[in-house]
Write a protein that holds these residues in place. Structure first.
Motif, PDB file in Angstrom:
ATOM      1  N   HIS A 156      38.107  37.274   7.159  1.00 18.43           N
ATOM      2  CA  HIS A 156      37.004  36.682   7.916  1.00 18.43           C
ATOM      3  C   HIS A 156      36.205  35.688   7.082  1.00 18.43           C
ATOM      4  N   CYS A 203      38.141  34.269  16.611  1.00 24.08           N
ATOM      5  CA  CYS A 203      38.695  35.399  15.847  1.00 24.08           C
ATOM      6  C   CYS A 203      38.414  36.706  16.589  1.00 24.08           C
ATOM      7  N   CYS A 253      36.896  39.099  15.488  1.00 26.70           N
ATOM      8  CA  CYS A 253      35.564  39.583  15.101  1.00 26.70           C
ATOM      9  C   CYS A 253      34.459  38.913  15.913  1.00 26.70           C
ATOM     10  N   CYS A 264      37.749  31.849  11.634  1.00 31.38           N
ATOM     11  CA  CYS A 264      38.107  32.737  10.519  1.00 31.38           C
ATOM     12  C   CYS A 264      39.554  32.474  10.077  1.00 31.38           C
TER      13      CYS A 264
HETATM   14 ZN    ZN Z   1      36.814  36.928  11.943  1.00 30.65          ZN
END
Ligand code: ZN
Length: 309
Positions: free
Chosen positions: A164, A174, A176, A181
Protein backbone atom coordinates in the motif's frame (compact mmCIF):
# COMPACT_ATOMS: atom_id res chain seq x y z
CA UNK A 1 14.58 -27.81 25.12
CA UNK A 2 16.25 -27.14 21.77
CA UNK A 3 13.05 -27.49 19.78
CA UNK A 4 10.50 -24.87 18.81
CA UNK A 5 7.02 -25.02 17.33
CA UNK A 6 6.02 -22.96 14.30
CA UNK A 7 2.36 -22.47 13.45
CA UNK A 8 1.16 -21.12 10.10
CA UNK A 9 -2.46 -20.14 10.68
CA UNK A 10 -4.25 -19.65 7.37
CA UNK A 11 -7.84 -19.06 6.34
CA UNK A 12 -8.00 -22.63 4.93
CA UNK A 13 -5.40 -24.70 6.84
CA UNK A 14 -3.46 -24.71 10.08
CA UNK A 15 0.07 -26.02 9.41
CA UNK A 16 2.25 -26.88 12.40
CA UNK A 17 5.94 -27.73 12.28
CA UNK A 18 8.40 -28.89 14.93
CA UNK A 19 11.64 -27.07 14.21
CA UNK A 20 15.09 -28.06 15.50
CA UNK A 21 17.92 -25.73 16.55
CA UNK A 22 19.18 -25.54 12.93
CA UNK A 23 15.70 -24.37 11.76
CA UNK A 24 14.92 -27.65 10.03
CA UNK A 25 11.31 -28.89 10.17
CA UNK A 26 11.50 -32.38 11.70
CA UNK A 27 7.76 -33.03 11.95
CA UNK A 28 4.69 -31.57 10.35
CA UNK A 29 0.95 -31.74 10.97
CA UNK A 30 -1.81 -29.95 9.12
CA UNK A 31 -5.56 -29.64 9.76
CA UNK A 32 -8.36 -27.58 8.17
CA UNK A 33 -8.93 -24.24 9.90
CA UNK A 34 -12.72 -24.31 9.88
CA UNK A 35 -12.69 -20.52 10.05
CA UNK A 36 -16.51 -20.33 10.23
CA UNK A 37 -16.28 -21.48 13.87
CA UNK A 38 -15.58 -19.50 17.05
CA UNK A 39 -11.94 -18.50 17.58
CA UNK A 40 -11.78 -20.64 20.76
CA UNK A 41 -12.62 -23.81 18.76
CA UNK A 42 -9.91 -22.99 16.21
CA UNK A 43 -7.37 -22.41 18.99
CA UNK A 44 -8.32 -25.79 20.56
CA UNK A 45 -7.51 -27.39 17.19
CA UNK A 46 -4.19 -25.52 16.98
CA UNK A 47 -3.19 -26.94 20.38
CA UNK A 48 -4.24 -30.46 19.29
CA UNK A 49 -2.26 -30.09 16.03
CA UNK A 50 0.83 -29.04 17.99
CA UNK A 51 0.55 -32.17 20.16
CA UNK A 52 0.02 -34.34 17.06
CA UNK A 53 3.13 -32.91 15.35
CA UNK A 54 5.25 -33.41 18.49
CA UNK A 55 4.00 -37.01 18.95
CA UNK A 56 5.27 -37.91 15.46
CA UNK A 57 8.85 -37.42 16.70
CA UNK A 58 8.28 -38.65 20.27
CA UNK A 59 8.39 -35.17 21.83
CA UNK A 60 6.10 -33.12 24.08
CA UNK A 61 5.86 -29.39 24.72
CA UNK A 62 8.26 -29.97 27.65
CA UNK A 63 10.99 -30.50 25.00
CA UNK A 64 10.21 -27.12 23.40
CA UNK A 65 11.41 -23.67 24.36
CA UNK A 66 8.56 -21.77 22.75
CA UNK A 67 6.01 -21.60 19.95
CA UNK A 68 5.25 -18.92 17.39
CA UNK A 69 2.20 -18.19 15.23
CA UNK A 70 2.02 -16.48 11.87
CA UNK A 71 -1.50 -15.20 11.29
CA UNK A 72 -3.13 -13.33 8.44
CA UNK A 73 -4.33 -9.80 9.09
CA UNK A 74 -3.20 -7.17 11.57
CA UNK A 75 -1.38 -8.67 14.54
CA UNK A 76 -0.14 -6.79 17.60
CA UNK A 77 3.02 -8.74 18.45
CA UNK A 78 3.62 -6.90 21.73
CA UNK A 79 0.22 -7.84 23.16
CA UNK A 80 0.00 -11.17 21.32
CA UNK A 81 -3.38 -10.22 19.89
CA UNK A 82 -4.80 -10.78 16.40
CA UNK A 83 -6.38 -7.35 16.00
CA UNK A 84 -8.21 -7.93 12.69
CA UNK A 85 -8.13 -10.95 10.38
CA UNK A 86 -11.09 -10.86 8.02
CA UNK A 87 -10.57 -14.32 6.49
CA UNK A 88 -10.59 -15.86 10.00
CA UNK A 89 -13.33 -13.52 11.22
CA UNK A 90 -11.07 -12.78 14.21
CA UNK A 91 -11.23 -9.41 15.95
CA UNK A 92 -9.12 -8.71 19.06
CA UNK A 93 -8.36 -12.37 19.77
CA UNK A 94 -5.64 -12.76 22.47
CA UNK A 95 -4.32 -15.92 20.82
CA UNK A 96 -0.92 -15.94 22.56
CA UNK A 97 -2.36 -15.86 26.08
CA UNK A 98 -4.92 -18.61 25.34
CA UNK A 99 -2.50 -20.90 23.49
CA UNK A 100 0.34 -20.37 25.96
CA UNK A 101 -2.03 -21.46 28.76
CA UNK A 102 -2.93 -24.63 26.81
CA UNK A 103 0.62 -25.55 25.74
CA UNK A 104 2.50 -24.46 28.87
CA UNK A 105 5.21 -22.65 26.86
CA UNK A 106 5.59 -19.00 25.75
CA UNK A 107 3.85 -18.17 22.44
CA UNK A 108 4.75 -15.29 20.13
CA UNK A 109 2.76 -13.82 17.24
CA UNK A 110 3.40 -11.93 14.02
CA UNK A 111 1.63 -11.64 10.70
CA UNK A 112 2.22 -14.26 8.01
CA UNK A 113 4.18 -11.99 5.64
CA UNK A 114 6.60 -11.03 8.44
CA UNK A 115 7.02 -14.70 9.41
CA UNK A 116 7.81 -15.67 5.80
CA UNK A 117 10.46 -12.94 5.60
CA UNK A 118 12.02 -14.06 8.90
CA UNK A 119 11.93 -17.74 7.85
CA UNK A 120 13.75 -16.99 4.59
CA UNK A 121 16.30 -14.92 6.53
CA UNK A 122 17.14 -17.58 9.14
CA UNK A 123 16.95 -20.64 6.85
CA UNK A 124 16.19 -19.74 3.22
CA UNK A 125 17.34 -17.61 0.31
CA UNK A 126 18.48 -14.70 2.52
CA UNK A 127 20.50 -16.81 4.98
CA UNK A 128 23.30 -14.74 6.47
CA UNK A 129 21.73 -11.37 5.55
CA UNK A 130 20.96 -8.81 8.26
CA UNK A 131 18.62 -6.50 6.35
CA UNK A 132 16.06 -8.07 4.05
CA UNK A 133 12.84 -7.05 2.33
CA UNK A 134 10.53 -9.82 1.19
CA UNK A 135 7.62 -9.11 -1.14
CA UNK A 136 4.88 -11.66 -1.80
CA UNK A 137 3.20 -11.29 -5.19
CA UNK A 138 -0.14 -13.06 -4.83
CA UNK A 139 -3.79 -12.04 -4.64
CA UNK A 140 -2.37 -8.91 -3.04
CA UNK A 141 1.16 -7.65 -2.43
CA UNK A 142 2.48 -8.59 1.02
CA UNK A 143 5.62 -7.28 2.61
CA UNK A 144 8.03 -8.16 5.39
CA UNK A 145 10.98 -6.09 6.56
CA UNK A 146 13.88 -7.62 8.49
CA UNK A 147 16.28 -5.12 10.06
CA UNK A 148 19.33 -6.35 11.96
CA UNK A 149 17.95 -9.90 11.79
CA UNK A 150 14.60 -9.01 13.41
CA UNK A 151 11.17 -8.15 12.08
CA UNK A 152 10.48 -4.43 11.76
CA UNK A 153 6.73 -3.88 12.10
CA UNK A 154 6.40 -0.38 13.60
CA UNK A 155 3.85 1.00 16.07
CA UNK A 156 1.25 -1.61 17.14
CA UNK A 157 2.90 -3.87 14.50
CA UNK A 158 0.91 -1.97 11.87
CA UNK A 159 3.77 -1.23 9.47
CA UNK A 160 5.41 -3.06 6.58
CA UNK A 161 2.14 -2.89 4.61
CA UNK A 162 4.34 -2.54 1.56
CA UNK A 163 1.60 -3.30 -0.96
CA UNK A 164 0.00 0.00 0.00
CA UNK A 165 2.83 2.37 -0.86
CA UNK A 166 1.86 4.71 -3.71
CA UNK A 167 2.77 3.83 -7.27
CA UNK A 168 0.47 6.27 -9.08
CA UNK A 169 -1.43 9.25 -7.62
CA UNK A 170 -5.19 8.93 -8.37
CA UNK A 171 -4.49 5.59 -10.10
CA UNK A 172 -6.32 2.25 -9.97
CA UNK A 173 -8.59 1.62 -6.98
CA UNK A 174 -6.93 -0.63 -4.36
CA UNK A 175 -8.67 -3.18 -2.11
CA UNK A 176 -7.79 -0.87 0.84
CA UNK A 177 -9.94 1.94 -0.57
CA UNK A 178 -7.08 4.21 -1.64
CA UNK A 179 -6.21 4.85 -5.28
CA UNK A 180 -2.87 4.09 -6.88
CA UNK A 181 -1.38 1.62 -4.36
CA UNK A 182 1.47 -0.59 -5.61
CA UNK A 183 -0.72 -3.67 -4.98
CA UNK A 184 -3.26 -2.43 -7.56
CA UNK A 185 -0.52 -2.74 -10.22
CA UNK A 186 1.89 -5.43 -8.99
CA UNK A 187 -0.29 -8.22 -7.54
CA UNK A 188 -1.05 -11.40 -9.51
CA UNK A 189 -4.65 -10.19 -9.59
CA UNK A 190 -3.52 -6.94 -11.22
CA UNK A 191 -1.41 -8.82 -13.80
CA UNK A 192 -4.44 -10.90 -14.82
CA UNK A 193 -6.59 -7.76 -15.07
CA UNK A 194 -3.93 -6.04 -17.23
CA UNK A 195 -3.66 -9.10 -19.49
CA UNK A 196 -7.43 -9.46 -19.92
CA UNK A 197 -7.80 -5.78 -20.83
CA UNK A 198 -4.91 -5.86 -23.32
CA UNK A 199 -6.06 -9.12 -24.96
CA UNK A 200 -9.55 -7.68 -25.51
CA UNK A 201 -7.96 -5.25 -27.99
CA UNK A 202 -6.09 -8.02 -29.84
CA UNK A 203 -8.21 -10.94 -31.15
CA UNK A 204 -5.02 -12.58 -32.48
CA UNK A 205 -3.50 -12.80 -29.00
CA UNK A 206 -3.18 -16.21 -27.29
CA UNK A 207 -4.83 -14.52 -24.31
CA UNK A 208 -7.91 -13.31 -26.22
CA UNK A 209 -11.09 -14.53 -24.54
CA UNK A 210 -9.22 -16.74 -22.03
CA UNK A 211 -11.85 -17.48 -19.33
CA UNK A 212 -9.51 -18.09 -16.41
CA UNK A 213 -6.48 -15.86 -16.69
CA UNK A 214 -3.48 -16.77 -14.52
CA UNK A 215 -0.08 -15.14 -14.11
CA UNK A 216 1.60 -18.27 -15.49
CA UNK A 217 -0.58 -18.16 -18.60
CA UNK A 218 0.46 -14.57 -19.31
CA UNK A 219 4.18 -15.32 -18.86
CA UNK A 220 3.87 -18.48 -21.00
CA UNK A 221 2.14 -16.59 -23.84
CA UNK A 222 4.88 -13.94 -23.72
CA UNK A 223 7.53 -16.65 -24.02
CA UNK A 224 5.68 -18.15 -27.01
CA UNK A 225 6.13 -14.83 -28.80
CA UNK A 226 2.67 -13.35 -28.24
CA UNK A 227 3.29 -9.62 -28.69
CA UNK A 228 0.40 -8.44 -26.48
CA UNK A 229 1.43 -10.80 -23.67
CA UNK A 230 5.04 -9.69 -24.04
CA UNK A 231 4.06 -6.02 -23.62
CA UNK A 232 1.88 -6.82 -20.58
CA UNK A 233 4.67 -8.82 -18.90
CA UNK A 234 7.25 -6.11 -19.65
CA UNK A 235 5.02 -3.41 -18.13
CA UNK A 236 4.09 -5.62 -15.15
CA UNK A 237 7.78 -6.23 -14.36
CA UNK A 238 8.27 -2.45 -14.45
CA UNK A 239 5.41 -1.96 -11.98
CA UNK A 240 6.97 -4.49 -9.60
CA UNK A 241 10.46 -3.06 -10.08
CA UNK A 242 9.37 0.58 -9.60
CA UNK A 243 8.01 -0.23 -6.14
CA UNK A 244 11.12 -2.25 -5.29
CA UNK A 245 13.29 0.70 -6.36
CA UNK A 246 11.51 2.93 -3.82
CA UNK A 247 12.12 0.32 -1.11
CA UNK A 248 15.81 0.17 -2.09
CA UNK A 249 16.00 3.96 -1.89
CA UNK A 250 14.31 3.98 1.53
CA UNK A 251 16.03 0.99 3.16
CA UNK A 252 19.05 -0.18 1.10
CA UNK A 253 18.54 -3.81 2.18
CA UNK A 254 21.23 -6.48 1.62
CA UNK A 255 18.72 -8.53 -0.29
CA UNK A 256 15.22 -8.44 -1.76
CA UNK A 257 13.24 -11.68 -2.00
CA UNK A 258 10.17 -12.25 -4.11
CA UNK A 259 7.66 -14.88 -3.01
CA UNK A 260 4.09 -15.88 -3.92
CA UNK A 261 2.78 -17.62 -7.02
CA UNK A 262 4.28 -15.17 -9.53
CA UNK A 263 7.80 -15.70 -8.13
CA UNK A 264 7.73 -19.21 -9.63
CA UNK A 265 8.36 -17.49 -13.00
CA UNK A 266 11.98 -17.25 -11.84
CA UNK A 267 14.35 -15.50 -14.24
CA UNK A 268 11.51 -14.48 -16.59
CA UNK A 269 10.44 -12.17 -13.76
CA UNK A 270 13.73 -11.50 -11.98
CA UNK A 271 15.98 -10.54 -14.89
CA UNK A 272 13.95 -7.52 -16.10
CA UNK A 273 13.37 -6.45 -12.49
CA UNK A 274 17.11 -6.52 -11.67
CA UNK A 275 17.83 -4.46 -14.79
CA UNK A 276 15.19 -1.85 -13.90
CA UNK A 277 16.25 -1.49 -10.26
CA UNK A 278 19.95 -1.14 -11.16
CA UNK A 279 19.09 1.56 -13.74
CA UNK A 280 16.62 3.52 -11.60
CA UNK A 281 17.69 3.28 -7.95
CA UNK A 282 19.34 6.31 -6.36
CA UNK A 283 22.97 6.44 -7.46
CA UNK A 284 22.24 4.06 -10.35
CA UNK A 285 24.39 0.96 -10.73
CA UNK A 286 26.92 2.63 -8.38
CA UNK A 287 24.21 2.92 -5.71
CA UNK A 288 23.28 0.33 -3.11
CA UNK A 289 21.80 -2.24 -5.52
CA UNK A 290 20.81 -5.31 -3.48
CA UNK A 291 20.67 -8.91 -4.66
CA UNK A 292 17.16 -9.74 -5.89
CA UNK A 293 16.12 -13.41 -5.86
CA UNK A 294 13.14 -15.71 -5.49
CA UNK A 295 12.25 -17.04 -2.06
CA UNK A 296 13.26 -20.68 -1.49
CA UNK A 297 11.18 -22.18 1.28
CA UNK A 298 7.65 -21.84 -0.10
CA UNK A 299 5.02 -22.68 2.52
CA UNK A 300 7.69 -23.78 5.00
CA UNK A 301 8.95 -20.17 5.36
CA UNK A 302 5.91 -19.23 7.45
CA UNK A 303 6.37 -22.17 9.85
CA UNK A 304 10.12 -21.64 10.26
CA UNK A 305 9.66 -17.88 10.65
CA UNK A 306 6.96 -18.37 13.28
CA UNK A 307 9.27 -20.74 15.17
CA UNK A 308 12.01 -18.09 14.99
CA UNK A 309 9.83 -15.39 16.60
ZN1 ZN B 1 -3.93 -0.08 -0.92
Amino acid sequence: MGYRVGIDLGGTNIAVGVVDSAYRIIAHHSVPTGAEREASAVIDDIAAAVDAALRKVGLTTADCACAGIGSPGTCDSERGVVVRAYNLNWFDVPVCAILSEKLGIPVRLSNDANCAALGETVAGAARGCRNVVMITLGTGVGGGIIIGGSIYAGMHSAGAELGHILLKMDGELCTCGRRGCWEAYASATALCRQATAAAQEDPKSLLYGVPEMTGKRVFDAAEQGDETARRVVERYCEYVAAGLTDLVNALAPDMILLGGGISRQGERLLEPIRRYVAAHCFGGAQGAVPRIAAAELGNEAGIIGAAAL
